[in-house]
Design a protein around this motif. Structure first.
Motif, PDB file in Angstrom:
ATOM      1  N   THR A 153       0.658  -1.094   0.169  1.00 29.38           N
ATOM      2  CA  THR A 153       0.128   0.065   0.022  1.00 29.38           C
ATOM      3  C   THR A 153       0.891   1.260   0.146  1.00 29.38           C
ATOM      4  O   THR A 153       2.063   1.181   0.336  1.00 29.38           O
ATOM      5  CB  THR A 153      -0.978   0.081   1.191  1.00 29.38           C
ATOM      6  OG1 THR A 153      -0.285  -0.133   2.460  1.00 29.38           O
ATOM      7  CG2 THR A 153      -1.981  -1.013   1.061  1.00 29.38           C
ATOM      8  N   CYS A 154       0.286   2.238  -0.394  1.00 25.15           N
ATOM      9  CA  CYS A 154       0.985   3.590  -0.316  1.00 25.15           C
ATOM     10  C   CYS A 154       0.230   4.718   0.622  1.00 25.15           C
ATOM     11  O   CYS A 154      -1.092   4.322   0.761  1.00 25.15           O
ATOM     12  CB  CYS A 154       1.063   4.278  -1.868  1.00 25.15           C
ATOM     13  SG  CYS A 154       1.867   3.218  -3.031  1.00 25.15           S
ATOM     14  N   THR A 155       0.998   5.689   1.250  1.00 26.57           N
ATOM     15  CA  THR A 155       0.411   6.665   2.024  1.00 26.57           C
ATOM     16  C   THR A 155      -0.548   7.338   1.278  1.00 26.57           C
ATOM     17  O   THR A 155       0.081   8.128   0.051  1.00 26.57           O
ATOM     18  CB  THR A 155       1.435   7.488   2.854  1.00 26.57           C
ATOM     19  OG1 THR A 155       1.876   6.343   3.690  1.00 26.57           O
ATOM     20  CG2 THR A 155       0.789   8.557   3.794  1.00 26.57           C
ATOM     21  N   ALA A 156      -1.758   7.841   1.644  1.00 30.13           N
ATOM     22  CA  ALA A 156      -2.563   8.825   1.073  1.00 30.13           C
ATOM     23  C   ALA A 156      -2.205  10.155   1.699  1.00 30.13           C
ATOM     24  O   ALA A 156      -2.606  10.493   2.712  1.00 30.13           O
ATOM     25  CB  ALA A 156      -4.116   8.812   1.208  1.00 30.13           C
ATOM     26  N   GLY A 157      -1.370  10.864   1.101  1.00 29.86           N
ATOM     27  CA  GLY A 157      -0.501  12.259   1.547  1.00 29.86           C
ATOM     28  C   GLY A 157      -1.483  13.270   1.610  1.00 29.86           C
ATOM     29  O   GLY A 157      -2.917  13.076   0.959  1.00 29.86           O
ATOM     30  N   ARG A 158      -1.069  14.137   2.265  1.00 29.17           N
ATOM     31  CA  ARG A 158      -2.200  15.460   2.354  1.00 29.17           C
ATOM     32  C   ARG A 158      -1.178  16.735   2.471  1.00 29.17           C
ATOM     33  O   ARG A 158      -0.263  16.712   3.298  1.00 29.17           O
ATOM     34  CB  ARG A 158      -3.166  15.430   3.695  1.00 29.17           C
ATOM     35  CG  ARG A 158      -4.290  16.481   3.719  1.00 29.17           C
ATOM     36  CD  ARG A 158      -5.356  16.100   4.799  1.00 29.17           C
ATOM     37  NE  ARG A 158      -4.708  16.464   5.893  1.00 29.17           N
ATOM     38  CZ  ARG A 158      -5.563  17.018   6.975  1.00 29.17           C
ATOM     39  NH1 ARG A 158      -6.886  17.234   6.746  1.00 29.17           N
ATOM     40  NH2 ARG A 158      -5.199  17.217   7.957  1.00 29.17           N
ATOM     41  N   THR A 159      -1.382  17.670   1.713  1.00 29.42           N
ATOM     42  CA  THR A 159      -0.475  18.866   1.729  1.00 29.42           C
ATOM     43  C   THR A 159      -1.075  19.910   2.472  1.00 29.42           C
ATOM     44  O   THR A 159      -2.248  20.024   3.176  1.00 29.42           O
ATOM     45  CB  THR A 159      -0.437  19.312   0.153  1.00 29.42           C
ATOM     46  OG1 THR A 159      -1.972  19.666  -0.148  1.00 29.42           O
ATOM     47  CG2 THR A 159       0.083  18.566  -0.683  1.00 29.42           C
ATOM     48  N   LEU A 160      -0.367  21.010   2.821  1.00 30.71           N
ATOM     49  CA  LEU A 160      -0.718  22.048   3.705  1.00 30.71           C
ATOM     50  C   LEU A 160      -1.949  22.795   3.278  1.00 30.71           C
ATOM     51  O   LEU A 160      -2.950  23.417   3.990  1.00 30.71           O
ATOM     52  CB  LEU A 160       0.383  23.058   3.659  1.00 30.71           C
ATOM     53  CG  LEU A 160       1.525  22.535   4.362  1.00 30.71           C
ATOM     54  CD1 LEU A 160       2.915  23.809   4.421  1.00 30.71           C
ATOM     55  CD2 LEU A 160       1.533  22.189   6.000  1.00 30.71           C
ATOM     56  N   GLU A 161      -2.447  22.730   1.924  1.00 30.85           N
ATOM     57  CA  GLU A 161      -3.352  23.496   1.305  1.00 30.85           C
ATOM     58  C   GLU A 161      -4.921  22.802   1.889  1.00 30.85           C
ATOM     59  O   GLU A 161      -5.933  23.408   1.856  1.00 30.85           O
ATOM     60  CB  GLU A 161      -3.354  23.372  -0.278  1.00 30.85           C
ATOM     61  CG  GLU A 161      -2.274  24.366  -0.876  1.00 30.85           C
ATOM     62  CD  GLU A 161      -2.312  24.212  -2.287  1.00 30.85           C
ATOM     63  OE1 GLU A 161      -3.186  23.604  -2.971  1.00 30.85           O
ATOM     64  OE2 GLU A 161      -1.480  25.146  -2.678  1.00 30.85           O
ATOM     65  N   ASP A 162      -4.721  21.677   2.238  1.00 29.66           N
ATOM     66  CA  ASP A 162      -5.885  20.761   2.549  1.00 29.66           C
ATOM     67  C   ASP A 162      -5.783  20.710   4.150  1.00 29.66           C
ATOM     68  O   ASP A 162      -6.921  20.090   4.565  1.00 29.66           O
ATOM     69  CB  ASP A 162      -5.909  19.391   1.919  1.00 29.66           C
ATOM     70  CG  ASP A 162      -5.551  19.186   0.395  1.00 29.66           C
ATOM     71  OD1 ASP A 162      -6.383  20.071  -0.162  1.00 29.66           O
ATOM     72  OD2 ASP A 162      -4.848  18.416  -0.024  1.00 29.66           O
ATOM     73  N   GLN A 163      -5.347  21.119   4.714  1.00 30.56           N
ATOM     74  CA  GLN A 163      -5.140  21.384   6.162  1.00 30.56           C
ATOM     75  C   GLN A 163      -5.804  22.552   6.904  1.00 30.56           C
ATOM     76  O   GLN A 163      -5.952  23.521   6.405  1.00 30.56           O
ATOM     77  CB  GLN A 163      -3.656  20.988   6.668  1.00 30.56           C
ATOM     78  CG  GLN A 163      -3.373  19.858   6.244  1.00 30.56           C
ATOM     79  CD  GLN A 163      -1.656  19.536   6.719  1.00 30.56           C
ATOM     80  OE1 GLN A 163      -1.076  20.036   7.746  1.00 30.56           O
ATOM     81  NE2 GLN A 163      -0.895  18.824   5.953  1.00 30.56           N
TER      82      GLN A 163
END
Length: 432
Positions: free
Chosen positions: A422-432
């Motif tokens: 599996t791969c990490t579903a990352g999140r950028t600063l724009e979505d936080q």
């Protein structure tokens, strides 16, 4: 690894925030698997490597003082061989800073919360294993627990599971999970922050896949899509990240933790690790030096016996599952009947089969290795003659044997097997 991880100073505001909320839980979780498979280290050491005699003594000497569980009785230590029957073992990770590097914050900056609580179950026939995670913010009833200083703590009807270590230490966490699941848990271990750094370094790094870019200003983790080999502090920071994964919740961080542990299991079981005496020794030392064990587990021989029971289990039969929960005020609570069904299957020693997703924190790896297709069946020689007297009866072919899937769990139980990439579903600063 380009710009992926930027360590922050111990005095950084962001690192203090992480320390206060105990977000180092994943490091402990990683050591959890280290614990149950790294016992294989002890197996190899006592089974014949040239460094065996000295290394075994050194590893045994590094084991920390043990903890007595309420349900323990002193029995004979198993001989070197697979442990007899099944195993239930609880692994918890404390957010205590006592004795840890100053980068994690002052020793008095936190209490002593079990921000990782995981149950390892090995089947009676040693054909399968499961590692079941309990979210730190899950409300549970806590039974009366012995006070290490004398007396006992009163029972409580509803508290977060991560407070049990504060109320009565490791023994209280075990009693709570026993009450919650109906299982008897004779083995337990409490692991420390530094464990994941030592473990990941001992195996030469753990490969992790990132699907979308991870950005977390709290931990300084910045990872582009692709595969990254993480070890030491980098691995710790990856496991600490919450804001940069999935929906930013602790639940999706557990998904990311399972990704890391699955990769760690594959790495530990690989020939590159088990055939290298230096790695094997370093792995054993990393595990035993960074955990407190119950009296029942405080033996290299016992660790080796459990490891032998695990070493031949197929990766697809090692299941990582997160207990099914729904939201409630200030935390989460068990979803019924899915929660009880999960532990009834464990109690009945049934193999677990996942039907749900890996969770919102991870996605399937599109570049996962593909298993080789089975060899084609032998064909009939077209030149061969047939018997004219033979009747035109179609041949009866026997259906290929298939293994029973075991108990198929509710879709509300998320997770993956050690064989799943599996791969990490990352999140950028724009979505936080």
């Amino acid at each position: 690894m380009s710009d992926q991880l930027r360590p922050r100073s111990a005095g950084s505001k962001n690192l203090k925030t992480i320390a206060r909320h105990g977000r180092l839980k994943k490091s402990n979780a990683a050591v959890a698997v280290a614990k149950f498979l790294a016992g294989s280290v002890a197996v190899v050491l006592v089974s014949g490597f040239s460094v065996g005699a000295i290394a075994t003594y050194d590893v045994a000497a590094s084991v920390q003082p043990s903890v007595h569980l309420a349900n323990e009785s002193n029995g004979p230590v198993p001989s070197i061989g697979a442990i007899d029957g099944g195993v239930n073992m609880l692994v918890v990770g404390s957010d205590s800073r006592v004795g840890q590097d100053a980068a994690f914050g002052p020793e008095d900056s936190t209490g002593d919360l079990n921000d990782v609580t995981m149950l390892l179950h090995i089947s009676e026939d040693h054909s399968n294993a499961s590692v079941i995670s309990f979210p730190r913010d899950m409300y549970v009833p806590i039974p009366s627990c012995p006070d290490p200083d004398g007396g006992s703590f009163p029972a409580m009807s509803s508290q977060k599971i991560n407070t049990t270590l504060t109320y009565g230490g490791l023994a209280c966490t075990v009693l709570t999970v026993e009450k919650l699941t109906g299982l008897s848990i004779p083995f337990a271990a409490e692991v420390q922050f530094s464990g994941v750094m030592a473990m990941s370094s001992a195996v030469g790094g753990v490969p992790v896949c990132v699907a979308e870019r991870i950005e977390d200003e709290y931990t300084g983790v910045n990872l582009d899509p692709g595969e990254h080999m993480l070890s030491g502090y980098d691995a710790l920071q990856f496991l600490r990240t919450r804001h940069g994964v999935g929906d930013g919740s602790d639940l999706t961080r557990i998904n990311n933790q399972q990704l890391f542990m699955s990769s760690l299991v594959r790495t530990i079981k690989s020939a590159d690790t088990l055939s290298d005496p230096t790695k094997v020794y370093a792995l054993a030392k990393a595990v035993t030096a960074n955990m407190r064990l119950s009296d029942s587990l405080n033996s290299v021989t016992t660790l080796a016996s459990i490891a032998i029971a695990l070493k031949d289990i197929d990766l697809n039969q090692v299941v990582f599952a997160q207990v099914p929960t729904g939201t409630t005020a200030g935390g989460v609570k068990a979803i019924q009947p899915a929660f009880d069904n999960l532990f009834e299957a464990v109690a009945a020693d049934q193999p677990l089969s996942l039907s749900g997703t890996t969770g919102r924190g991870t996605v399937a790896d599109p570049n996962a290795p593909v298993e080789a297709a089975p060899a084609p069946a032998a064909t009939t020689d077209p030149a061969a003659t047939t018997d004219p007297a033979a009747t035109d009866v179609p041949a009866v072919t026997e259906a290929p044997a298939t293994e029973a899937p075991g108990v198929v769990l509710s879709e509300s139980v998320t997770g993956q097997t050690a064989g799943d990439y599996t791969c990490t579903a990352g999140r950028t600063l724009e979505d936080q």
